[in-house]
Design a protein around this motif. Structure first.
Motif, PDB file in Angstrom:
ATOM      1  N   GLU A  77      -4.307   3.800   2.640  1.00  0.00           N
ATOM      2  CA  GLU A  77      -4.955   2.636   2.029  1.00  0.00           C
ATOM      3  C   GLU A  77      -5.952   3.124   0.995  1.00  0.00           C
ATOM      4  O   GLU A  77      -6.859   3.888   1.311  1.00  0.00           O
ATOM      5  N   LEU A  99      -6.535  -1.737  -1.489  1.00  0.00           N
ATOM      6  CA  LEU A  99      -5.223  -2.186  -1.903  1.00  0.00           C
ATOM      7  C   LEU A  99      -4.294  -2.230  -0.694  1.00  0.00           C
ATOM      8  O   LEU A  99      -4.687  -1.924   0.422  1.00  0.00           O
ATOM      9  N   TYR A 100      -3.049  -2.612  -0.936  1.00  0.00           N
ATOM     10  CA  TYR A 100      -2.090  -2.658   0.158  1.00  0.00           C
ATOM     11  C   TYR A 100      -1.893  -1.267   0.748  1.00  0.00           C
ATOM     12  O   TYR A 100      -1.838  -0.275   0.028  1.00  0.00           O
ATOM     13  N   THR A 148       0.264   1.715   2.481  1.00  0.00           N
ATOM     14  CA  THR A 148       1.622   2.235   2.358  1.00  0.00           C
ATOM     15  C   THR A 148       1.836   3.280   3.438  1.00  0.00           C
ATOM     16  O   THR A 148       0.964   4.118   3.674  1.00  0.00           O
ATOM     17  N   THR A 188       2.961   5.892  -3.099  1.00  0.00           N
ATOM     18  CA  THR A 188       2.097   4.854  -2.556  1.00  0.00           C
ATOM     19  C   THR A 188       1.721   3.918  -3.705  1.00  0.00           C
ATOM     20  O   THR A 188       2.237   4.031  -4.811  1.00  0.00           O
ATOM     21  N   ASN A 189       0.766   3.014  -3.440  1.00  0.00           N
ATOM     22  CA  ASN A 189       0.372   2.072  -4.482  1.00  0.00           C
ATOM     23  C   ASN A 189      -0.501   2.723  -5.558  1.00  0.00           C
ATOM     24  O   ASN A 189      -0.810   2.094  -6.564  1.00  0.00           O
ATOM     25  N   TYR A 190      -0.888   3.985  -5.354  1.00  0.00           N
ATOM     26  CA  TYR A 190      -1.750   4.650  -6.335  1.00  0.00           C
ATOM     27  C   TYR A 190      -1.253   6.039  -6.732  1.00  0.00           C
ATOM     28  O   TYR A 190      -1.412   6.454  -7.869  1.00  0.00           O
TER      29      TYR A 190
END
Length: 205
Positions: free
Chosen positions: A81, A89-90, A92, A136-138
């Motif tokens: 996270e 953020l979401y 993963t 991941t989201n980043y």
């Protein structure tokens, strides 16, 4: 090539030691509770479950000592996270899949004919068989092809066949590089290590 050589060496060593020692073969499996260690600024949810299983062998040596070795499929996961903005953020889930070869020196003490307790420690060699990169989201996690870790733990053998143990597996080398593809940032952000608490159950024939 290196992976195949080490696996072959494992089996050759176990076979040759049967000439000098008492060797028992079996199977084992258990749970991983991943404890992730990252050099970046992100937040990680710990103790996510995974599992491992495969053949195992133990070699009895004089004075209560012994050696045990296994060839295991090992899967670990962790929820990532990111809070850099700083709103979370979401999350993963990243997953590491390996073939691992733990080789431990053990010392046992027989409390009775039915029960032996023991402690053990030793290196573990891991080879990635899963995804090379997990996004991941980043950031991306670029998993290493090979990894070195160490085990330390204790267990008990019941009725000479059933074995239960618990240990901590500590990564000595990085599990993955953490990178980002955006040109505004450096490509390599840091690295991560996927340590694990492990509980296992084995049966020796």
């Amino acid at each position: 090539m290196k992976k195949g050589f080490l696996i072959l060496l494992f089996f050759v060593t176990m076979t040759n030691l049967t000439v000098f020692s008492q060797v028992t073969f079996g199977v084992k499996g258990g749970l991983n509770m991943t404890d992730i260690n990252s050099s970046t600024i992100h937040n990680y949810e710990k103790n996510n479950n995974g599992f491992f299983f495969g053949p195992t062998a133990k070699i009895a040596l004089p004075l209560g000592f012994g050696i045990d070795g296994s060839l295991l499929y090992d899967q670990r996961s962790a929820k990532v996270e990111t809070d850099i903005i700083p709103i979370p953020l979401y999350s993963t889930t990243i997953k590491q899949q390996q073939i691992v070869i733990p080789v431990n020196l053990r010392y046992g003490l027989g409390l009775s004919k039915l029960l032996e307790v023991y402690i053990f420690a030793g290196p573990q060699f891991g080879f990635n068989v899963g995804d090379k990169t997990v996004s991941t989201n980043y950031e991306d996690w670029d998993f290493k092809a090979a990894q070195l870790s160490v085990n330390i733990g204790a267990g008990a053998t019941i009725l000479n066949h059933l074995q239960v143990s618990a240990n901590y597996n500590l990564a000595c080398s990085e599990s993955a590089d953490q990178s980002i593809k955006d040109s505004v940032y450096p490509k390599i952000l840091g690295n991560g290590k996927m340590n694990a608490w492990q509980i296992s159950l084995g049966y020796f024939f």
